[in-house]
Write an enzyme that holds these catalytic residues in place. Structure first.
Site, PDB file in Angstrom:
ATOM      1  N   LEU A 204       0.886  -1.043   0.050  1.00 60.59           N
ATOM      2  CA  LEU A 204      -0.078   0.089  -0.076  1.00 60.59           C
ATOM      3  C   LEU A 204       0.755   1.146   0.012  1.00 60.59           C
ATOM      4  CD1 LEU A 204      -2.781  -0.939   2.741  1.00 60.59           C
ATOM      5  CD2 LEU A 204      -2.724  -1.371   0.136  1.00 60.59           C
TER       6      LEU A 204
ATOM      7  N   GLY B  73       0.941   3.663  -2.671  1.00 57.58           N
ATOM      8  CA  GLY B  73       0.846   4.233  -4.128  1.00 57.58           C
ATOM      9  C   GLY B  73       2.289   4.871  -4.448  1.00 57.58           C
TER      10      GLY B  73
ATOM     11  N   CYS C 261       3.345   7.828  -3.687  1.00 59.91           N
ATOM     12  CA  CYS C 261       4.064   8.876  -2.544  1.00 59.91           C
ATOM     13  C   CYS C 261       4.878   8.044  -1.694  1.00 59.91           C
ATOM     14  CB  CYS C 261       2.822   9.423  -1.625  1.00 59.91           C
ATOM     15  SG  CYS C 261       3.272  10.066  -0.306  1.00 59.91           S
TER      16      CYS C 261
ATOM     17  N   GLY D 270      -6.872  -2.654 -11.544  1.00 60.31           N
ATOM     18  CA  GLY D 270      -8.354  -3.158 -11.627  1.00 60.31           C
ATOM     19  C   GLY D 270      -8.927  -2.117 -12.898  1.00 60.31           C
TER      20      GLY D 270
ATOM     21  N   GLY E   3      10.095  22.347 -12.502  1.00 61.75           N
ATOM     22  CA  GLY E   3       9.118  22.219 -11.395  1.00 61.75           C
ATOM     23  C   GLY E   3       9.571  21.620 -10.200  1.00 61.75           C
TER      24      GLY E   3
ATOM     25  N   ALA F 194      10.990  15.684 -15.986  1.00 62.18           N
ATOM     26  CA  ALA F 194       9.911  15.905 -15.051  1.00 62.18           C
ATOM     27  C   ALA F 194       9.339  17.158 -15.430  1.00 62.18           C
ATOM     28  CB  ALA F 194      10.754  16.254 -13.617  1.00 62.18           C
TER      29      ALA F 194
ATOM     30  N   GLY G 281       5.733  17.134 -15.745  1.00 63.86           N
ATOM     31  CA  GLY G 281       4.639  17.036 -15.086  1.00 63.86           C
ATOM     32  C   GLY G 281       3.844  15.650 -15.130  1.00 63.86           C
TER      33      GLY G 281
ATOM     34  N   HIS H 163      11.442  32.560  20.434  1.00 69.31           N
ATOM     35  CA  HIS H 163      12.662  33.062  19.649  1.00 69.31           C
ATOM     36  C   HIS H 163      13.837  32.602  20.213  1.00 69.31           C
ATOM     37  CE1 HIS H 163      15.145  36.421  18.474  1.00 69.31           C
ATOM     38  NE2 HIS H 163      15.773  36.337  19.707  1.00 69.31           N
TER      39      HIS H 163
END
Lengths: 473, 563
Positions: free
Chosen positions: A40, A42, A44, A116, A183, A269, A271, A444
């Site tokens: 699982l 994908g 990413c 699928g 990109g 790369a 797109g 800070h």
């Protein structure tokens, strides 16, 4: 051929798909998830966001170590064991995919491996390693994502031409690589290979790298990388000729070299293209447009009432975090909740060095939409933390609606920019205005306080910089 | 030397009024009583005059602002002192005006002083066209007034021209601040959306001028309010939205809703348009509670209070809120709360009054005979010490029951869907009873089956219970028809309100002896005025007239009931 009957089938197990499936399962819906990969996550997890971050981490350490030589600490030239780097990256991926597999099991979400395709309005056929499976479903969520766009004039079946997936495989470190497309993906991979020792050229057809972001932000980036990358803007590749000793690339345009340039590798790369057209969606009656996108409403419904679509293939931005939220909405709607995908903003981050991050409206978007805005920019040259980190090139820009002072957008360029974006996103969603952000005490010294300080510039209460709005009274 | 004096808003009737025009500019010399600004209340528009002659030094309000009494509107340099060096003063103010023109808007914490340096060069001096915005469906609309002239300096949202459609008049505001360079329309012209009105040279993206010079806090508040008010003016010809929740913004808002994601999700679940919900959180943020109370209110809308309007969907009524008047200004007053019954019955009466199309049929019944009979019977009853006194109302009740049987449509109710009638086979009659606490309507059951004595006893009993406040809810339920008798008090006729779900009500006034022509001569007859109000959705006029005649006829000769 085996057959499965289920209340819900999710087609695609990327972040959108598995989030939808898990959410649905948690809401008591019997769920099957279909993905061509064995794991699982994908693109990413397997060949996208996550492995690239692992490699960018490597790149960062190399660059930081090099930088330290100027400040009195020398580590010497890095010794790179590519196999080990690769296996570390793979271990990162496998740790996450294993985690997902465990969570899927826990939720009793059935994973069917295979490719699928719809065969009817309530049937899907999965062609997998273990044969074909027919899935009869009451509802479906299409989450089949996108794939890299390839260009017609570029040789196919030449392993010197790679896309993002190929780049992450890290077969070798080319001496000279062309990144085709300025990109996010191209620049991230360029950053990795540069750190590992490649010489990088970047060619972009438009007049700006990362065209979606505002020019002032990108200018900062471009200035910082001018010695690292050879960037050719308003230039396009006209031909790639594969020769024994390399790929000879011809250019045309403003910054085109007069002669063809030899590269060891070309990273394409330019797109990503939605996978809507690869699913026989028409057999289920789902309309797919000519580019491969599927139109959905705010509840992620397609034109077919019981079929939903989420993620890259429903439109830009093609980002995992957008898909996750869409996936939740789709699952919740199927479970009978009256939910809608209704965000004010979706953040974008380029994990380059320095990082480029923006959320909400950009200045140019505001202009296009006719929204009157005022910006306030805090330069990191005035940030103690940035100076101490030796990285003063960054800047934080806040975009406010003119009349109300409400935060409508923000952009940061600099190290850790992506980590800082959350605050601006929350401010936009909550309808906070400049005063709210300026009055929120930021720690800070942090890079993050630049968001508060930029808001103070807008409010006219800044003291860390000369204050043009100071009220002299 | 000169002396700067404040000009305050005089008494404008105790309410907030909206500034619709600013008649002077900084540097203008004004005479005493000359108009400075024009304001508009819900009743009228009026000019606010200069209290003394002088030179306008500073204008602290802008068109669209809502102001009340004693609000500082501008500063004038009084004339007596200024007169002497008026000439030089004039020059000074002119030059000052010029200097002020480019004052950029970005000085959010507005300065009292005018900025001369922070000019946004790029935005200044660009001549832009101003066109008629979207004015609804109206086309070829008359220009009835041109509010500016060439050379005028206008603020963003200052009215440029006034248009009159068949529905309303409205000002077309300047979309940005600037100086009017050229006017393209004149009074009497007809314009449509997109028509060119004027060329304006911009001063700044949104123009900051004198109005910006208000003290910071006020400027901040007004900035958020003013554009909304103007949006309202601009969209005037469109029918204003049906009023909903009282918290629904009085000013229509334009898509800039301040609500967090969870609140937006909640609103989606209930199908609530967040633009209709006024936020109670900081900076008007819509909170979950606001959405909840809005939904609650919307669900209970049919049961609204007498003072508010009844509205359902887009076809609903829109009613102005009653004017706020400080009565104490005119004399001594005392506030007395409504009684409990008034509070309950008020909304019901209001609903019935606005949702039922009423017609009232008037009729007279000759009750000479029935009154004679009644008096005879009462005399007998007294002799027999039966302890019963028959009132005229009992005969009316019997007559009504008879008329209901003859005209069954009067004995029905409209179904919930409004598409059918529920026909009742029983004859229960409600009797409106005046009590110290207010009006109540106890119900007498099966009037058709009961005798005159029985009814008299029952009527006496429920009237007593009603006056003592001892009626139970069940005593006031199930009526088919209502009788409201004011005969004991007086009056010649009145128009009773149908008591839903009844479809008709009979009002009875005081009987009187009248001359009636019997064919040969005028005869004194005791006539009873009847006022029959009915729901015209259910009952036709002819049927109602027949019912009234039937009643009158039965009362004229009660023997007919036996037939």
């Amino acid at each position: 051929m085996s057959e499965i009957k289920t209340q819900l089938v999710v087609l695609g197990a990327g972040p959108g798909g598995y989030s939808a499936a898990f959410r649905a399962a948690d809401l008591g819906i019997e769920t099957v998830i279909v993905d061509a990969r064995d794991t699982l996550g994908g693109v990413c997890l397997n060949v996208g966001c996550i492995p690239s971050k692992a490699l960018l981490h490597v790149a960062k350490v190399i660059d930081d170590a090099r930088e330290m030589a100027h400040h009195g600490v020398s580590f010497g030239e890095p010794q790179i064991d590519l196999d080990k780097v690769r296996s570390w990256k793979d271990s990162v991926v496998s740790q996450l995919t294993k985690g997902l597999a465990g969570m899927s099991k826990m939720r009793k979400v059935q994973h069917v491996q295979g490719y699928g395709k719809f065969t009817g309005s309530n049937t899907l056929e999965v062609d997998g390693k273990d044969g074909k499976t027919t899935i009869k479903f009451d509802n479906a969520i299409i989450a089949a994502g996108s794939e890299p766009v390839s260009l017609p004039f570029i040789p196919k079946n030449d392993d010197r031409v790679i896309d993002s997936t190929g780049a992450l495989e890290m077969k070798d470190i080319p001496k000279k690589m062309l990144v085709l497309g300025g990109g996010i993906i191209g620049l991230e991979m360029g950053t990795v290979y540069k750190a590992l020792g490649s010489e990088i050229d970047v060619v972009e057809f438009l007049d700006q790298l990362v065209p979606a972001a505002d020019k002032d932000i990108i200018k900062v980036y471009q200035k910082y990388v001018k010695d690292k990358f050879n960037v050719m803007l308003e230039t396009k590749v006209t031909n790639v000729e594969a020769k024994e000793d390399g790929l000879y690339v011809s250019f045309e345009g403003k910054q085109a070299p007069s002669e063809a340039v030899r590269y060891d590798k070309v990273l394409v790369a330019v797109g990503r293209r939605p996978n809507g057209g690869l699913l026989d969606a028409d057999k289920a009656g789902v309309k797919v447009d000519e580019r491969g996108f599927i139109n959905v409403d705010k509840q992620m419904k397609t034109n077919v009432n019981h079929i939903y679509a989420i993620g890259d293939l429903v439109g830009q931005p093609m980002l995992a975090h957008k898909a996750v939220h869409e996936g939740h909405v789709a699952a919740e709607v199927i479970a009978g909740k009256k939910h809608f995908f209704d965000p004010r903003c979706i953040p974008s981050v380029a994990y380059t060095d320095p990082e480029i991050a923006w959320v909400g409206l950009t200045e140019k978007e505001a202009k296009e939409k006719g929204i009157s805005v005022e910006t306030a920019t805090f330069p990191w040259a005035a940030s103690g933390r940035a100076i101490a980190s030796g990285r003063t090139e960054g800047m934080t820009k806040m975009i406010f609606e003119k009349d109300s002072g409400r935060v409508v957008g923000g952009a940061i360029v600099g190290i850790n920019a992506g980590e800082m974006l959350g605050e601006i996103g929350l401010a936009i969603e909550m309808g906070a205005d400049a005063e709210d952000v300026a009055l929120t005490i930021h720690a800070h010294p942090t890079l993050n306080e630049s968001i508060g300080l930029a808001s103070e510039i807008f409010e006219g209460s800044i003291t860390d910089l000369p204050n043009p709005k100071a009220k002299k009274k | 030397m000169s002396q700067l004096k404040d000009v305050l808003v005089p008494d404008v009737g105790g309410e907030e009024v909206e500034i619709i025009e600013i008649c002077v500019a900084v540097g203008d010399k004004v005479e005493a009583e000359e108009s400075l600004i024009t304001v508009e209340s819900d009743k009228a528009s009026m000019d606010i005059p200069a209290p003394f002659a002088g030179v306008v030094k500073e204008i602290l309000v802008q068109v669209g602002d809502k102001i009340g009494q004693d609000k500082l509107i501008m500063k004038l340099e009084s004339a007596e002192v200024a007169e002497e060096d008026a000439k030089s003063e004039d020059k000074v103010s002119k030059s000052e005006e010029k200097a002020e023109k480019p004052a950029p808007k970005e000085e959010k914490p507005a300065k009292e002083e005018t900025s001369k340096t922070e000019t946004k060069a790029a935005e200044v001096g660009k001549v832009q066209e101003v066109q008629v915005p979207d004015i609804g469906d109206a086309a070829d609309v008359d220009v009835i007034e041109v509010l500016v002239k060439v050379g005028d300096k206008v603020e963003a949202e200052t009215g440029l021209i006034t248009l009159e459609t068949d529905k309303a008049t409205m000002d077309v505001p300047a979309p940005f601040a600037g100086v009017v360079k050229e006017l393209k329309v004149k009074t009497g012209d007809k314009v449509s959306q997109g028509s060119l009105i004027a060329l304006i040279e911009t001063l700044g993206a949104e123009g900051g001028t004198q109005a910006e010079a208000t003290p910071a806090k006020e400027a901040h508040e007004e900035k958020t309010e003013a554009p909304q008010a103007n949006a309202a003016t601009a969209s005037a010809p469109k029918a204003p939205p049906v009023p909903h929740h009282p918290s629904a913004g009085e000013l229509p808002r334009t898509g800039k809703i301040h609500a967090s994601p969870s609140v937006r999700r909640l609103a989606r679940e209930f199908g609530v348009d967040l633009a209709q919900v006024k936020g109670s959180g900081p900076k008007n943020r819509v909170l979950k509670e606001d959405v909840q109370s809005y939904v609650k209110y919307e669900l209970s809308r049919p049961k609204m209070t007498a003072g508010s309007s009844v509205a359902s969907g887009s076809g609903g009524l829109q009613v102005l809120a009653p004017p706020k008047v400080d009565f104490a200004k005119f004399g001594e007053v005392e506030e007395v709360p409504l009684t409990r019954i008034q509070k309950i019955s008020g909304p019901n009466l209001h609903r019935n009054w606005v949702t039922i199309p009423h017609v009232t049929q008037f009729e007279e019944a000759d009750i000479t005979e029935v009154e004679n009979f009644r008096k005879e019977q009462n005399a007998i009853a007294e002799k027999k010490k039966l302890g019963v006194k028959i009132t005229p109302l009992v005969f009316i009740m019997k007559a009504v029951a008879d008329a209901l049987k003859a005209h069954p449509v009067f004995n029905s109710s409209l179904s919930e869907s409004g598409e059918s009638l529920i026909q009742k086979k029983y004859y229960h009659i409600g009797i409106a009873v005046d009590t110290p606490g207010g009006l109540v309507v106890p119900v007498v059951r099966d009037v058709d089956k009961k005798g005159i004595y029985e009814l008299s006893e029952e009527l006496a009993e429920i009237s007593k219970k009603a006056r003592e406040g001892k009626l139970k809810a069940a005593d006031m339920q199930g009526s088919c028809f209502t009788i409201s008798s004011l005969g004991g008090i007086g009056g010649t006729a009145f128009t009773p309100i149908v008591n839903a779900p009844d479809v008709a009500i009979l009002g009875v006034s005081r009987s009187d002896i009248k001359p009636k022509w019997n064919g040969k001569e005028f005869e004194p007859r005791l006539m009873l005025p009847l006022s029959l109000s009915y729901d015209h959705r259910v009952i036709d006029g002819a049927v109602a007239a027949r019912f009234a005649v039937h009643l009158s006829s039965v009362l004229g000769d009660i023997r007919q009931m036996l037939l």
